[in-house]
Design an enzyme around this catalytic site. Structure first.
Site, mmCIF file in Angstrom:
data_model
loop_
_atom_site.group_PDB
_atom_site.id
_atom_site.type_symbol
_atom_site.label_atom_id
_atom_site.label_comp_id
_atom_site.label_asym_id
_atom_site.label_seq_id
_atom_site.Cartn_x
_atom_site.Cartn_y
_atom_site.Cartn_z
ATOM 1 N N HIS A 1 1.193 9.026 -0.151
ATOM 2 C CA HIS A 1 1.352 7.816 0.662
ATOM 3 C C HIS A 1 1.631 6.647 -0.281
ATOM 4 O O HIS A 1 0.925 6.457 -1.278
ATOM 5 C CB HIS A 1 0.080 7.567 1.463
ATOM 6 C CG HIS A 1 0.046 6.222 2.112
ATOM 7 N ND1 HIS A 1 1.114 5.724 2.829
ATOM 8 C CD2 HIS A 1 -0.916 5.258 2.134
ATOM 9 C CE1 HIS A 1 0.809 4.517 3.262
ATOM 10 N NE2 HIS A 1 -0.407 4.210 2.857
ATOM 11 N N ASN B 1 4.577 -0.639 1.756
ATOM 12 C CA ASN B 1 3.706 0.290 2.487
ATOM 13 C C ASN B 1 4.157 0.324 3.946
ATOM 14 O O ASN B 1 4.027 -0.668 4.659
ATOM 15 C CB ASN B 1 2.249 -0.192 2.368
ATOM 16 C CG ASN B 1 1.271 0.731 3.080
ATOM 17 O OD1 ASN B 1 1.670 1.596 3.867
ATOM 18 N ND2 ASN B 1 -0.009 0.543 2.819
ATOM 19 N N CYS C 1 -2.222 5.555 8.041
ATOM 20 C CA CYS C 1 -1.277 5.967 6.988
ATOM 21 C C CYS C 1 -1.269 7.481 6.759
ATOM 22 O O CYS C 1 -0.399 7.995 6.069
ATOM 23 C CB CYS C 1 -1.594 5.233 5.690
ATOM 24 S SG CYS C 1 -1.487 3.461 5.900
HETATM 25 N N1 COA Z 1 -0.608 -13.023 -4.710
HETATM 26 C C1 COA Z 1 -1.356 -13.558 -5.696
HETATM 27 N N2 COA Z 1 -2.667 -13.358 -5.828
HETATM 28 C C2 COA Z 1 -3.263 -12.558 -4.906
HETATM 29 C C3 COA Z 1 -2.551 -11.969 -3.851
HETATM 30 C C4 COA Z 1 -1.167 -12.232 -3.771
HETATM 31 N N3 COA Z 1 -0.398 -11.708 -2.793
HETATM 32 N N4 COA Z 1 -3.404 -11.243 -3.094
HETATM 33 C C5 COA Z 1 -4.608 -11.361 -3.652
HETATM 34 N N5 COA Z 1 -4.521 -12.154 -4.745
HETATM 35 C C6 COA Z 1 -5.581 -12.574 -5.664
HETATM 36 C C7 COA Z 1 -6.966 -12.543 -5.030
HETATM 37 O O1 COA Z 1 -7.225 -13.733 -4.317
HETATM 38 C C8 COA Z 1 -7.848 -12.414 -6.248
HETATM 39 O O2 COA Z 1 -7.962 -13.674 -6.848
HETATM 40 P P1 COA Z 1 -9.351 -14.142 -7.559
HETATM 41 O O3 COA Z 1 -9.563 -13.150 -8.664
HETATM 42 O O4 COA Z 1 -9.044 -15.502 -8.018
HETATM 43 O O5 COA Z 1 -10.393 -14.040 -6.503
HETATM 44 C C9 COA Z 1 -7.010 -11.534 -7.193
HETATM 45 O O6 COA Z 1 -5.654 -11.632 -6.730
HETATM 46 C C10 COA Z 1 -7.431 -10.086 -7.204
HETATM 47 O O7 COA Z 1 -7.602 -9.656 -5.857
HETATM 48 P P2 COA Z 1 -7.885 -8.154 -5.490
HETATM 49 O O8 COA Z 1 -8.006 -8.031 -4.011
HETATM 50 O O9 COA Z 1 -9.021 -7.662 -6.339
HETATM 51 O O10 COA Z 1 -6.516 -7.501 -5.984
HETATM 52 P P3 COA Z 1 -6.173 -5.994 -6.202
HETATM 53 O O11 COA Z 1 -5.803 -5.760 -7.592
HETATM 54 O O12 COA Z 1 -7.216 -5.083 -5.599
HETATM 55 O O13 COA Z 1 -4.844 -5.835 -5.340
HETATM 56 C C11 COA Z 1 -4.199 -4.928 -3.204
HETATM 57 C C12 COA Z 1 -4.863 -6.090 -3.951
HETATM 58 C C13 COA Z 1 -4.308 -5.181 -1.714
HETATM 59 C C14 COA Z 1 -2.756 -4.877 -3.618
HETATM 60 C C15 COA Z 1 -4.914 -3.605 -3.597
HETATM 61 O O14 COA Z 1 -6.291 -3.761 -3.505
HETATM 62 C C16 COA Z 1 -4.507 -2.423 -2.761
HETATM 63 O O15 COA Z 1 -3.396 -1.971 -2.807
HETATM 64 N N6 COA Z 1 -5.452 -1.843 -1.994
HETATM 65 C C17 COA Z 1 -5.279 -0.617 -1.274
HETATM 66 C C18 COA Z 1 -4.426 -0.761 -0.064
HETATM 67 C C19 COA Z 1 -4.475 0.497 0.732
HETATM 68 O O16 COA Z 1 -4.439 1.563 0.182
HETATM 69 N N7 COA Z 1 -4.636 0.367 2.041
HETATM 70 C C20 COA Z 1 -4.999 1.483 2.886
HETATM 71 C C21 COA Z 1 -3.956 2.392 3.172
HETATM 72 S S1 COA Z 1 -2.623 1.581 3.915
#
Ligand code: COA
Length: 325
Positions: free
Chosen positions: A252, A282, A111
């Protein structure tokens, strides 16, 4: 000699996948995706290749600058989803544009790819190796996504965007400074293990779903905010500036909450923080130039503005740049 962005261009494939559409594919909801990421739609390339997308973005930039493709000295495509392993996607773009006098190659910094490519182009210009350079971020990520994994499939999309750089002797405009970082300790935070020399193409790697993105989203999120703030301070320090000097921050577009968190720590008001992730999700290397192009077309960038660009990507790469428009 400095390098200056003289035009921008972008292209998003026609097909759109909404959050509601995703509710039918995995256990998710429009509400969760919107609240946790800020994404509303993503574009899907269908039959178009990365070079098709890159070409259309580049053509728009060339046309809007009124430049002949034969004047282009170099084409750099930042991508993690090339048309094929060999040759580089940039060569297909060169052929489609008819930019016969250019040299062309790809780079992969995930990214942060667009920022790394921009720094390479900037160095070429400063060292008089090239003048007019197309720097393109282009991705067809939706082929690399596991449509059974709700934690990743909801956040990525396809798209391309481009800037056309030219040399300027005006020391008071263009790219003022750039900083790049990477850390190979965290390669497992976001990874696509195959096919490659580590795991060559086989039925097993397909059955194991090793050909798809695996990501530790939450850990990545926290590191992203910290690193983006730090590298932004670093690059501002290089040019004796502070966050208060920034007119527009273009980050980004990985997650709206990451961008807003960085904006808050930087003390930037919401109107100085570009958010376009709702429109394209993204798109890895394409996301910063997409946000830049969107802000430019929307009249958000004025001559003389100080732009802070910053990125974070797999795993890990991060960078920042200061541009005087
Ligand atoms: N729909 C519904 N629930 C979802 C889900 C979806 N698409 N994806 C994950 N969940 C759930 C998980 O299972 C978890 O459930 P639990 O609490 O029962 O275990 C809960 O949501 C929280 O998960 P978590 O992974 O902690 O969510 P988050 O708030 O961190 O959001 C991302 C997830 C991926 C959106 C976020 O972490 C993110 O954007 N990360 C950075 C990505 C990034 O920068 N990548 C690198 C550069 S490209």
């Amino acid at each position: 000699m400095r390098s200056k962005i003289i035009s921008t261009g972008s292209y998003l494939p026609e097909k759109i996948l909404t959050n509601k559409d995703l509710e039918k594919i995995v256990d998710t909801s429009d509400e969760w995706i919107t609240q946790r990421t800020g994404i509303r739609v993503r574009h899907i390339a269908d039959k178009e290749t990365t070079s098709d997308l890159a070409y259309k973005a580049a053509l728009e930039a060339i046309d809007s600058a009124n430049v002949d493709p034969l004047e282009i000295d170099a084409i750099i495509v930042a991508t993690v989803t090339p048309d094929m392993p060999l040759p580089a996607t940039a060569l297909f773009v060169q052929e489609k544009l008819g930019a016969k006098n250019a040299f062309a190659f790809d780079i992969n910094a995930a990214c942060s790819g667009f920022m790394y490519a921009l720094s390479i182009a900037d160095s070429y210009i400063k060292n008089n190796l090239a003048k007019k350079i197309l720097v393109i971020g282009a991705e067809v990520l939706t082929n690399m996504i596991d449509w059974q994994d709700r934690s990743t499939c909801v956040i990525f999309g396809d798209g391309a965007a481009c800037v056309l750089l030219d040399a300027t002797e005006n020391e008071d405009e263009g790219i003022l400074s750039m900083k790049l970082h990477s850390d190979g300790k965290y390669t497992d935070l976001m990874i696509v293990e195959a096919p490659g020399s580590y795991k060559p193409c086989s039925k097993d790697v397909i059955d194991n779903r090793d050909i798809y993105v695996k990501m530790k989203g939450n850990e990545t999120f926290k590191m992203a905010v910290r690193h983006i703030v730090e590298v932004s301070k670093e690059v501002l320090g290089d040019v004796n500036m502070e966050f208060s000097d920034v007119d527009l921050m273009i980050s980004h577009q990985a997650n709206r909450r990451i961008i807003e968190s960085v904006g808050r720590r930087a003390g930037l008001p919401a109107e100085k923080v570009v958010i376009s992730i709702d429109k394209h999700a993204n798109t890895a290397a394409a996301s910063i130039p997409l946000a830049l192009d969107w802000a430019h077309k929307n009249g958000e960038i004025k001559k003389g503005d100080i732009l802070l660009l910053n990125s974070f990507g797999a795993s890990l790469t991060w960078s920042a740049g200061i541009i005087k428009w």
